[in-house]
Structures are given as structure tokens and as C-alpha cells.
Design a protein around this motif. Structure first.
Motif, PDB file in Angstrom:
ATOM      1  N   ASN A   1       0.850  -1.255   0.006  1.00 34.92           N
ATOM      2  CA  ASN A   1       0.010   0.137   0.144  1.00 34.92           C
ATOM      3  C   ASN A   1       0.886   1.077   0.040  1.00 34.92           C
ATOM      4  OD1 ASN A   1      -2.738   1.087   0.171  1.00 34.92           O
ATOM      5  ND2 ASN A   1      -1.903   2.113   1.994  1.00 34.92           N
ATOM      6  N   PHE A   2       1.891   1.253   0.815  1.00 37.59           N
ATOM      7  CA  PHE A   2       2.884   2.156   0.553  1.00 37.59           C
ATOM      8  C   PHE A   2       3.329   2.710  -0.797  1.00 37.59           C
ATOM      9  CE2 PHE A   2       7.126   4.045   1.635  1.00 37.59           C
ATOM     10  CZ  PHE A   2       6.646   5.074   2.349  1.00 37.59           C
ATOM     11  N   ARG A   3       3.874   1.566  -1.537  1.00 36.99           N
ATOM     12  CA  ARG A   3       4.316   1.784  -2.909  1.00 36.99           C
ATOM     13  C   ARG A   3       3.096   2.326  -3.732  1.00 36.99           C
ATOM     14  NH1 ARG A   3       6.237  -4.385  -2.954  1.00 36.99           N
ATOM     15  NH2 ARG A   3       8.481  -3.903  -1.935  1.00 36.99           N
ATOM     16  N   ARG A   4       1.787   1.688  -3.438  1.00 36.72           N
ATOM     17  CA  ARG A   4       0.675   2.475  -4.089  1.00 36.72           C
ATOM     18  C   ARG A   4       0.408   3.790  -4.257  1.00 36.72           C
ATOM     19  NH1 ARG A   4      -4.870  -0.946  -3.779  1.00 36.72           N
ATOM     20  NH2 ARG A   4      -3.318  -2.435  -4.402  1.00 36.72           N
ATOM     21  N   GLU A   5       0.460   3.983  -2.811  1.00 36.33           N
ATOM     22  CA  GLU A   5       0.230   5.472  -2.558  1.00 36.33           C
ATOM     23  C   GLU A   5       1.446   6.450  -3.165  1.00 36.33           C
ATOM     24  OE1 GLU A   5       0.180   5.435   1.559  1.00 36.33           O
ATOM     25  OE2 GLU A   5      -2.256   5.028   1.918  1.00 36.33           O
ATOM     26  N   LEU A   6       2.780   6.279  -2.982  1.00 35.18           N
ATOM     27  CA  LEU A   6       3.612   6.788  -3.327  1.00 35.18           C
ATOM     28  C   LEU A   6       3.719   6.948  -5.065  1.00 35.18           C
ATOM     29  CD1 LEU A   6       6.771   5.410  -1.485  1.00 35.18           C
ATOM     30  CD2 LEU A   6       6.300   7.898  -1.590  1.00 35.18           C
ATOM     31  N   ALA A   7       2.869   6.172  -5.681  1.00 35.28           N
ATOM     32  CA  ALA A   7       2.719   6.333  -7.302  1.00 35.28           C
ATOM     33  C   ALA A   7       2.084   7.495  -7.543  1.00 35.28           C
ATOM     34  CB  ALA A   7       2.179   5.096  -7.599  1.00 35.28           C
ATOM     35  N   SER A   8       1.232   8.050  -6.653  1.00 38.38           N
ATOM     36  CA  SER A   8       0.482   9.167  -6.893  1.00 38.38           C
ATOM     37  C   SER A   8       1.287  10.412  -6.894  1.00 38.38           C
ATOM     38  CB  SER A   8      -0.702   9.546  -5.819  1.00 38.38           C
ATOM     39  OG  SER A   8      -1.291  10.481  -5.877  1.00 38.38           O
TER      40      SER A   8
END
Length: 593
Positions: free
Chosen positions: A15-22
Motif C-alpha cells: 500500500n505504501f508503494r501504491r500511495e507513492l505512485a500518486s
């Protein structure tokens, strides 16, 4: 609300990676920035202590820049020994591993999405130490930036973070490296944004500021809060100094442009063997050091001598012209040394010479000499780097005098403009264009797309399926309500990725649902099979792209592969991956609009 924040699924690395993609993942980036700044600060402490340890062994009284106290034969031979060691250490390695310093960081940031190379980073440790201890005209900010950017980037690479956040981490390492080198946190931020990242955005600005401040705090805890140069007193400029400062800025602008042109001459002599070029730099440095050892090393001790008014005229000339030529020739010969520190010394000497000239011609109107020294330093830095704001901020932090900013702005901008117009040159670190009429980071589209990872835009509602399935299997797939079907045209998914003509295809799930509805209307039992490559529907040829990629990488891959969509894959083990989503050209264009 608290329960939502403490939800284990939100605290997962995935989830941390997914949020950083934003594009607006500021809290996550700020957390990484603090880690980056602290790590860079620790690395700079280790590097500077390494230099200090070498100085204890090689230099009188353990002073890293006490070349003047060495016997003539020793200080003449040290640069030659240094280039021989560099040649032996780098000569057996591939050419790409010899690229070090700020130039290498900009290259990795611009063309490799901030992914740093390990061999180059390891080489930077010993090459930086050998260059400084060996008496070459070099600075420590180049190694500082490279070591900081490499370590910070590896945080993201180790965590497999999306490349848009990896780029911010590299910028954080750059800022913290400059901040730790000069004890100038604001100038570190501006340098990173103006020279390396080439953009000013809130998403990049806040993490870079945090990293720069953290790096400064860590190094100050160890070395203290003293600035790089000790000012002997408060500088009080006057309006009558402006004409003289402008004349000085014009002269320094000409010198800066000449420095860049001379340093770039090495590109025309690539046919000369590398080891011969190394020896030329070493022998030339040793020859000048025979008479003027002040040109060796960074030269910060010479700046303090100039500020104290103790430098003779011939030494000032040697520093202004001799060090300029030596530093440029060293770079042209292919030795990766830092140039920011030497340019400050060159500018200080040039400013002191102009101040002496102004005092001799019109003693009643000329300002105090140290005004010209500090203005010369900032003007040379701003003109060579074509980074006026970074130079002005460095001037402010080094002098702690806001009254000097007006005069600094006039001097720096005049020098930078003169270098650009008179020599038709850009900043020293501007990369050679690679197959494009414009630097990638100077293209607004690529800049915007580089800030976002594919994970923030891709459609995650995807079901992976073979081309031929049963009608019952088709119904099960539709029950999951996917938007896209990723169709493998052969059973071996790994071969599908590598063999031409066998890459997967995308089909809208709605097209399969329509085919299933038509089949139901015929009243035929669901005991047969359906070929998803033959039913009516619009299919898209696909090419793979990694989940860490940015939208700019996705856009380029769409053009390279001549397809209209990409399937995003997440590598879970060597030769194994899972599909995370599909991203179309239309989705990228809609995001940019």
C-alpha cells in the motif's frame, strides 16, 4: 478515523508503494526524505573523516590542504601518483563505471529515472579521496552529491518504490550532500531543484527541504555549525559599489564561459588514449604546484587567506587563472572531480584582484575588498552552473548578511548572462542531448509525466486468461466484474513476453459479456469453448512495463513498441511476475489533460 489509519492493510509495504505512485504522496515522501537526509549526513561524516585520516598519514599536521608545507618534490609528484592510482583503479572497469560526481547523478536522474549504479557509487568513495589527498584541483561537493544521491536512491530501489518517488529521493540526496558540504541547507535545496531536478513543485520541494535540513543537522552535530568560510567581519556594501561590481561580473562571466568551453574540449580528443590524458592532468598540476601549491586541493584555506587580506598578487593570479585552467583541464582529461568548490576559490581570487584594482584606481569610491571576494565567489558559481538562485542563496548563508543580497543578485545575474551570451554556452552540468532536440527534463510533458507512477493511473480491474476457455469459465471470470481481460496467446507466459507476435492482448470484458449473452440466446448448452481472439470486439496489442515505472516511461514505451496499451507487471521472483493492471495511451493523455 483512527481505526482506518491503523488498519494493517494501510500499513503494508504494498500500500505504501501504491500511495507513492500518486503525485501528491507528500507524507510518505517526507518520511523518506528524513531518512535520506540522515543517511546522507552520516555518509558525509564518514567521507570527511576518511579524508582526515588520509591527511594524518600524508599531510603535515594532518591538515588536508597543507600542500604549501610539503617539500617541492613531494607536492609535484602527488598529482602524478594520484592520476596513476585512478587510472589503475578505473582502467580495467567498463567505461560507464568511470562516470562519477554530479554529472553522473544528472544522467541517472534524467535518463534512468533515478536508478543509481552500484559500481559508480563505490568508485566515488576512493576516487574522491585520492583526488583530494593527491593534490588535484578538485572539490568535495561532487563526491558528496554522488554519495548522497546514490545512498538515497538505494532506499527506494531496496524497497522497490515507484520511479517517480525514486527521483524525489535522488533530489533529497543531492540537497543533503550540498548542505552537508558547505553547511548551507537553503542553497542545497535550490541547487537540487535548479541544477539536477530542473523543476520547482510542491511535491519535490518539501521533501528536498526536509532532507537538506536533516543532513545539515546530522553533520553539525559532528563538525559543529561553523560555515565553510569564516568571514572576518560584517560587509557593508554601498550603491557606489554597483558599477564596479557589474564590471567585475562581466569579467567573471567571460572567465566562467571560458572554463566551460575548456572543460568540454575533452570531447574532441576522445581518440587520445585515456591514460595519456590522465598523465597530462597530473603532470600539469604538479608543474604549477611547484611554484604555487595553493592551486592544489579544494582551496578553502586559500579563500580564508584572501578574506584575511594576506594573499599576494601573484598568488591571486595563480588561483584565478592557474586553478581555472587546471580544473578545466583535469575535467577535460576525463578525471571525475568536483568543480563547485574550485569555482568558488577561482571567483574569490578574481574578486579580490578586481577589488585591489578598484581600490588602486579610485580608493575613495571602491568598497571594502571582501565585498568583491564574496561577490566574485557567487558570480563564478552562478555563471559556471547557470544556477543564479543557488549561488545567491549560498552567498546569503555564507555571509549571514541580508543587506548583501541586492548586490549579489546584480553580480550573479550579470555574470551568468555574460557567460551565456559571450560564449553561447549553457550550465556546466547540462547533459549532452541524446537523440532529442531538447533535454528530457526541459519538456513540459515529460516533466509532468515523470512525477506520477503507472500505479496511480492504471486500471487494476484485470483478469488474466488463456485465449481459449469454456463458457462456464467465462461466466466465472465475469462474476469478478473486471474491466479488462488480458489474453495470453500461448500457455507459457514467460515466452509470451519474449517472442515477437506472441505478446498478450487486451480485450474489454464487456465484449466477452456480449458474446456470452448472444450464446445464451441461442439456447446451446455451455459445454463448448470460446476463443477470445475470435469473438467480436476491439483488441489492443500489449507490451509489458514494470510497476515501478513512471508515466513518462510508459509513454515512451508505447511509442517504442507501437502499441496502444501496456500491461503493468509486478516482479515477485526471478522470471516470475503477476499482472497488476493495464494502462492505455488514452488514460495517460487524459491524466495529462
Amino acid at each position: 478515523m483512527l481505526r482506518r489509519l491503523l488498519d494493517p492493510s494501510r500499513l503494508s509495504l504494498e500500500n505504501f508503494r501504491r500511495e507513492l505512485a500518486s503525485v501528491d504522496a507528500l507524507p510518505q515522501l517526507c518520511l523518506l526524505a528524513v531518512i535520506s537526509g540522515a543517511l546522507t549526513g552520516l555518509i558525509m561524516i564518514v567521507f570527511r573523516e576518511l579524508i582526515g585520516l588520509g591527511a594524518l598519514v600524508l599531510m603535515p599536521k594532518g591538515h588536508a590542504e597543507a600542500f604549501e608545507a610539503l617539500p617541492m618534490a613531494v607536492r609535484m609528484s602527488m598529482p602524478v601518483i594520484a592520476v596513476v592510482l585512478i587510472g589503475l583503479g578505473l582502467g580495467w572497469q567498463k567505461k560507464s563505471a568511470r562516470r562519477l560526481g554530479i554529472t553522473h547523478v544528472i544522467e541517472r536522474f534524467s535518463f534512468h529515472q533515478g536508478v543509481m549504479a552500484r559500481d559508480n557509487w563505490l568508485n566515488q568513495w576512493w576516487v574522491g579521496a585520492v583526488s583530494l589527498l593527491g593534490g588535484l584541483s578538485a572539490g568535495r561537493e561532487g563526491p558528496a552529491v554522488h554519495l548522497g544521491a546514490g545512498a538515497s536512491g538505494w532506499i527506494g530501489q531496496w524497497l522497490k518504490l515507484p520511479h517517480n518517488s525514486l527521483r524525489v529521493l535522488v533530489g533529497c540526496g543531492v540537497a543533503a550532500g550540498i548542505s552537508a558540504s558547505f553547511n548551507t541547507p537553503i542553497a542545497g535545496v535550490i541547487f537540487a531543484m535548479e541544477v539536477v531536478m530542473m523543476e520547482y513543485t510542491l511535491t519535490g520541494f518539501m521533501p528536498v527541504m526536509l532532507a537538506s535540513a536533516t543532513g545539515a543537522v546530522v553533520t553539525q552535530l559532528h563538525f559543529g555549525s561553523a560555515p565553510a568560510f569564516m568571514m572576518p567581519g560584517v560587509i557593508e556594501p554601498g550603491l557606489l559599489d554597483i558599477p564596479w561590481l557589474l564590471l567585475m561580473a562581466l569579467a567573471i562571466g567571460v572567465m566562467a564561459g571560458g572554463f566551460i568551453r575548456l572543460a568540454r574540449l575533452g570531447e574532441r580528443f576522445t581518440h587520445v588514449p585515456w591514460w595519456i590524458r590522465l598523465l597530462i592532468a597530473g603532470v600539469l598540476t604538479g608543474a604549477v604546484a611547484c611554484f604555487y601549491p595553493q592551486v592544489q586541493g579544494i582551496g578553502y584555506d586559500s579563500v580564508e587567506t584572501i578574506l584575511a587580506g594576506q594573499a599576494s598578487l601573484d598568488v591571486l593570479l595563480a588561483l584565478a587563472l592557474g586553478k581555472l585552467i587546471l580544473t578545466a583541464v583535469t575535467v577535460a582529461c576525463g578525471i571525475p572531480v568536483g568543480i563547485v568548490g574550485p569555482t568558488l576559490v577561482i571567483g574569490a581570487a578574481a574578486g579580490a584582484l578586481f577589488g585591489l584594482g578598484a581600490s588602486a584606481l579610485l580608493p575613495s569610491l571602491a568598497g571594502e575588498p571582501n565585498l568583491y571576494v564574496m561577490m566574485g565567489m557567487a558570480a563564478m558559481m552562478g555563471a559556471v552552473l547557470q544556477a543564479p538562485l543557488a549561488a545567491i542563496m549560498a552567498l546569503l548563508e555564507l555571509t549571514h548578511s541580508p543587506d548583501i543580497i541586492l548586490y549579489g543578485m546584480l553580480s550573479v545575474l550579470s555574470a551568468a548572462l555574460t557567460a551565456r551570451v559571450a560564449w553561447r554556452t549553457q550550465g556546466f552540468f547540462v547533459m549532452t542531448r541524446q537523440g532529442s532536440t531538447q533535454h528530457p527534463l526541459q519538456q513540459p510533458l515529460m516533466q509532468a509525466l515523470s512525477r506520477v507512477g503507472v500505479g496511480a493511473v492504471m486500471d487494476r480491474s484485470v483478469s488474466v486468461t488463456p485465449a481459449v476457455i469454456t463458457w462456464e469459465r467465462a461466466r466465472v471470470i465475469l462474476d469478478a466484474r473486471p474491466t479488462w481481460l488480458l489474453i495470453h496467446r500461448q500457455n507459457d507466459q514467460r515466452k509470451a513476453d519474449s517472442e515477437p507476435g506472441k505478446s498478450p492482448m487486451a480485450l474489454l470484458a464487456a465484449d466477452m459479456a456480449r458474446a456470452l449473452e448472444e450464446h445464451d440466446q441461442t439456447g446451446v448448452e455451455h459445454d463448448g469453448s470460446i476463443n477470445l481472439l475470435e469473438i467480436p470486439g476491439k483488441r489492443l496489442e500489449l507490451a509489458p512495463i514494470d510497476l515501478q515505472a513512471t508515466l513518462s516511461e510508459a509513454f515512451a514505451r508505447l511509442d517504442d513498441q507501437r502499441v496502444d496499451a501496456l500491461y503493468v507487471r509486478h516482479i515477485t521472483a526471478p522470471m516470475m511476475h503477476r499482472v497488476s493492471g493495464i494502462i492505455t495511451r488514452e488514460a495517460i493523455e487524459n491524466y495529462y489533460r
